[in-house]
Design a protein around this motif. Structure first.
Motif, PDB file in Angstrom:
ATOM      1  N   ILE A 214       0.929  -0.998  -0.234  1.00 58.83           N
ATOM      2  CA  ILE A 214      -0.067  -0.141   0.428  1.00 58.83           C
ATOM      3  C   ILE A 214       0.766   0.927  -0.104  1.00 58.83           C
ATOM      4  O   ILE A 214       0.425   2.257  -0.760  1.00 58.83           O
ATOM      5  N   LEU A 215       1.998   1.269   0.528  1.00 64.06           N
ATOM      6  CA  LEU A 215       2.216   2.632   1.227  1.00 64.06           C
ATOM      7  C   LEU A 215       3.720   2.811  -0.432  1.00 64.06           C
ATOM      8  O   LEU A 215       3.784   3.564  -1.328  1.00 64.06           O
ATOM      9  N   LYS A 216       3.635   1.631  -1.367  1.00 60.95           N
ATOM     10  CA  LYS A 216       4.365   1.728  -2.531  1.00 60.95           C
ATOM     11  C   LYS A 216       3.746   2.049  -3.560  1.00 60.95           C
ATOM     12  O   LYS A 216       3.815   3.094  -4.244  1.00 60.95           O
TER      13      LYS A 216
ATOM     14  N   LEU B 169      -3.086   7.531   4.707  1.00 59.01           N
ATOM     15  CA  LEU B 169      -3.444   6.907   5.378  1.00 59.01           C
ATOM     16  C   LEU B 169      -3.967   6.838   6.534  1.00 59.01           C
ATOM     17  O   LEU B 169      -5.506   6.126   7.210  1.00 59.01           O
ATOM     18  N   GLU B 170      -3.871   7.857   7.574  1.00 63.14           N
ATOM     19  CA  GLU B 170      -4.025   8.083   8.653  1.00 63.14           C
ATOM     20  C   GLU B 170      -5.543   8.430   8.267  1.00 63.14           C
ATOM     21  O   GLU B 170      -7.494   8.588   8.827  1.00 63.14           O
TER      22      GLU B 170
ATOM     23  N   ILE C 169      -7.090   3.765   7.711  1.00 62.37           N
ATOM     24  CA  ILE C 169      -6.353   2.886   7.936  1.00 62.37           C
ATOM     25  C   ILE C 169      -4.782   2.317   7.671  1.00 62.37           C
ATOM     26  O   ILE C 169      -4.390   1.741   7.139  1.00 62.37           O
ATOM     27  N   PRO C 170      -4.800   3.497   8.957  1.00 60.04           N
ATOM     28  CA  PRO C 170      -2.896   3.520   8.829  1.00 60.04           C
ATOM     29  C   PRO C 170      -1.954   2.782   9.059  1.00 60.04           C
ATOM     30  O   PRO C 170      -1.307   2.059   8.757  1.00 60.04           O
TER      31      PRO C 170
ATOM     32  N   GLN D 121      -2.530   0.086   7.639  1.00 59.02           N
ATOM     33  CA  GLN D 121      -3.127  -1.721   6.241  1.00 59.02           C
ATOM     34  C   GLN D 121      -1.629  -0.946   5.244  1.00 59.02           C
ATOM     35  O   GLN D 121      -1.178  -1.636   4.601  1.00 59.02           O
ATOM     36  N   ALA D 122      -0.446   0.300   5.618  1.00 58.12           N
ATOM     37  CA  ALA D 122       0.657   0.521   5.265  1.00 58.12           C
ATOM     38  C   ALA D 122       1.292  -0.341   3.984  1.00 58.12           C
ATOM     39  O   ALA D 122       2.015  -0.581   2.993  1.00 58.12           O
ATOM     40  N   HIS D 123       1.629  -1.620   5.159  1.00 54.60           N
ATOM     41  CA  HIS D 123       2.768  -3.009   4.333  1.00 54.60           C
ATOM     42  C   HIS D 123       2.313  -3.563   4.508  1.00 54.60           C
ATOM     43  O   HIS D 123       2.281  -4.736   3.401  1.00 54.60           O
ATOM     44  N   LYS D 124       0.891  -4.105   4.057  1.00 49.31           N
ATOM     45  CA  LYS D 124       0.048  -4.921   3.288  1.00 49.31           C
ATOM     46  C   LYS D 124       0.082  -4.838   1.515  1.00 49.31           C
ATOM     47  O   LYS D 124       0.688  -3.484   1.263  1.00 49.31           O
TER      48      LYS D 124
END
Ligand code: ADP
Ligand code: MG
Length: 253
Positions: free
Chosen positions: A107-109, A134-135, A139-140, A142-145
């Motif tokens: 998600i972050l990417k 994301l905040e 959904i903060p 979930q960043a690394h999913k």
């Protein structure tokens, strides 16, 4: 414009469409569409399937070429010049019915890709902004999913965050909740509502009449490639003038 909203409301025209015409082959899909949208305005586009809504909003960020007429976005004419189209794309965030996230990226990417590669933002800055966004969309965590690990509603909120990461002047939404299970529609509409209240200029194609009534400053009704009627939600829903508007509303409400 609703007074409850915090808006810059400086009356600046951000979208100006003048007699826009588009054909797909012999099929005339946009017929002399003229429309202006002011900064901070939330415009909802209604109309039956096949009436040209998607084609119209795609012309606004240069995804579809037009054959006649003129479109100006924030003072830049959307001519055939590739540079102009690129400039407009940078100002315009778009959210589609299908979320169109990159499945093989976190998600972050997904959110930082364009800011880093198109805007040349330093990675650390881009990531900080992405986490804030994301905040903002709730959904903060979930960043690394990966997209496939998220629900449809969460993925659509990521798509909104991704568009916002480019700091657009305006946001286009094409039926952003149509592919969602009913229980996820509200969480996406709530994010859009917050965005509207923050003063973002928005064009929203939707069948969510509650959202249209509550959030739109103005509603336009498309039918067979033409704008049939436009007005405030009260004017359009409570006192429609055109027979085709009445017919459309009777079918959808
Ligand atoms: P809406 O979003 O209101 O459902 P569209 O803008 O998708 O309507 O479509 C308007 C008309 O243009 C429809 O008749 C559709 O079949 C046609 N159309 C849309 N995209 C294309 C395309 N790429 N090629 C040919 N015809 C298209
Ligand atoms: Mg459509």
């Amino acid at each position: 414009m609703s007074q409850a909203k915090v808006k810059e409301n400086d009356n600046k025209e951000i979208i100006n469409c003048n007699n826009v015409n588009k054909w797909f082959g012999h099929h005339h899909v946009l017929k002399d569409v003229s429309l202006t949208v002011k900064k901070g305005e939330v415009l909802v586009i209604l109309g039956p399937s096949g009436s040209g809504k998607s084609t119209f909003i795609r012309t606004i960020n240069g995804l579809e070429e037009i054959q006649r007429g003129e479109i100006t976005i924030d003072g830049i004419s959307l001519s055939h010049d590739v540079k102009d189209i690129e400039a407009i794309r940078k100002e315009t965030g778009m959210v589609f019915q299908q979320f169109n996230l990159f499945p093989h990226m976190t998600i972050l990417k997904n959110i930082t890709l364009a800011p880093i590669w198109v805007r040349k933002k330093p990675k650390a800055d881009a990531e900080k902004t992405a986490l804030e966004l994301l905040e903002r969309v709730g959904i903060p965590e979930q960043a690394h999913k990966y997209p496939g690990q998220l629900s449809g509603g969460q993925q659509q909120r990521v798509a909104i965050a991704r568009a916002l990461a480019m700091q657009p002047e305006l946001m286009l939404f094409d039926e952003p909740t149509s592919a969602l299970d009913p229980e996820m529609i509200k969480e996406v509409l709530d994010v859009m509502k917050e965005l509207a209240n923050s003063g973002m200029t928005m064009l929203v194609v939707t069948h969510e009449m509650g959202f249209a009534r509550e959030v739109a400053d103005r509603i336009v009704l498309f039918d067979e490639g033409e704008i049939i009627e436009q007005g405030t939600p009260e004017e359009l829903f409570d006192n429609p003038k055109h027979e085709r508007t009445k017919l459309f509303l009777s079918q959808i409400l």
